[in-house]
Enzyme design. Sequence first.
Site, short mmCIF file in Angstrom:
data_model
loop_
_atom_site.label_atom_id
_atom_site.label_comp_id
_atom_site.label_asym_id
_atom_site.label_seq_id
_atom_site.Cartn_x
_atom_site.Cartn_y
_atom_site.Cartn_z
N GLN A 192 -74.39 31.22 32.70
CA GLN A 192 -75.50 30.46 32.13
C GLN A 192 -75.68 29.14 32.91
O GLN A 192 -74.81 28.73 33.68
CB GLN A 192 -75.22 30.24 30.64
CG GLN A 192 -76.20 29.38 29.89
CD GLN A 192 -75.76 27.94 29.82
OE1 GLN A 192 -74.63 27.58 30.14
NE2 GLN A 192 -76.67 27.08 29.41
N SER A 194 -75.39 25.93 32.67
CA SER A 194 -74.44 24.82 32.79
C SER A 194 -73.14 25.21 33.46
O SER A 194 -72.33 24.34 33.80
CB SER A 194 -74.12 24.28 31.39
OG SER A 194 -73.34 25.21 30.66
N LYS A 195 -72.94 26.50 33.68
CA LYS A 195 -71.63 26.97 34.11
C LYS A 195 -71.33 26.65 35.58
O LYS A 195 -72.22 26.46 36.40
CB LYS A 195 -71.52 28.47 33.88
CG LYS A 195 -71.69 28.89 32.41
CD LYS A 195 -70.68 28.21 31.50
CE LYS A 195 -70.61 28.82 30.12
NZ LYS A 195 -71.79 28.55 29.29
N ASN A 196 -70.02 26.62 35.91
CA ASN A 196 -69.58 26.24 37.25
C ASN A 196 -70.04 27.21 38.33
O ASN A 196 -70.13 26.86 39.50
CB ASN A 196 -68.05 26.16 37.29
CG ASN A 196 -67.49 25.09 36.38
OD1 ASN A 196 -68.12 24.68 35.41
ND2 ASN A 196 -66.29 24.64 36.67
#
Length: 407
Positions: A192, A194-196
């Site tokens: 998603q 915001s993920k790294n």
Amino acid sequence: MKLAINGGEPVRKSDYPPWPVWNKREEALLIEVLNSGKWGSLHGNRVKEFENNFKEYHQAKYGIAVSSGSAALYISLKALGLEPGDEVIVPSYTFVATPIAVLQARGIPKFADISLDTYNLSPESLKENITPRTKGVIPVHLAGQPADMDAIKEIAEKHNLFILEDAAQAWGSEWKTKKAGAIGNAGIFSFQSSKNISSGEGGIILTDEEDIAKKARSYSNCGRLEGRIWYEHYLMGGNYRMTEFQAAVLLAQLERYEKMKKKREENAAYLSKRLAEIEGITPLKRDEKTTSHAYHLFIFKYDKSYFNEINKEKFIKILNAEGIPVYAGYSLPLYKQPVFTSDEVRKEISMNNSKVDYSKIVNKTTEKACYEEAIWLSQRVLLGSKKDMDDIVEAIIKLKKNINEIN
């Protein structure tokens, strides 16, 4: 120096590094997929390539890419054999998708407390929540640090429970050199926004067990089985497939991930050391068995007794005014989320003849984290410089020195 919230100059006026990060590599792969005309995973090869690359990076035998981390949770629970009324233990301090997936798979989530030092699932609370109806446990590797997988595996084996790792925040994290997501029976990851590692949306299921992989593939592909007639459907599956566009972006993101993860770990170690010097500020403990930490979040505990009893909300507002993007994180224990006291959930529980009553749960460590202690910084902050880390420390020291300014 006067606090910024009272009209003074802020510690910093520039923002921290932006997210997401991308370059010409993502662009080239996206254009390649566009021009190929093969935009779905049924016809292209980029999803298959990403599945192979990701599973190998995480030391797993099988990888099934899907449309989201939430879908990965639901599909994994189905593939693990969850049946109506089965209980699955989850930590009460995590994102709502984890227990909701259990409900959607017709199971009953049970909420265990978290450990004081790491905010990960407490093995002691896990044991306390096991009943004859318990079928599995979902340890969440919060912020990128693996839960205590030694203790959790020992408990699960004793009670014949499956382990589904929620590694949505833990790409490349390691527990005693074993990659997160490939330690239990299955593990899931999210991509998603915001993920790294991000493609806007997306997820993947990892497992070493052939039967689980076969079922997960079928549930994600309309109930089909590989090698069978196309319009034969064997399981109650749906279309949860990842697109070739998502895989194109993820391939590029994965290529540079190790370098960025190293940067996050270096800055987190430096920031932890400096923050620990401030009375009333305690970074979450990094377990000595965590040999690699993804640091999707940097979380520290705030003790208001060292800050003239200023509550957590006010503390955050003051630091935000100084240019430090801290935030509160999960604002409610999961069992106090409105959805778990809704008629919809009550009906689902009643249909399964369960006596679970979420209104009676009190997980003290979770409640303290939500209401009083937990302060979050997002992973993008850790992609900054040492000076960027120093500004966080400077802002907290400034607040403390000017504590009498605050009403």
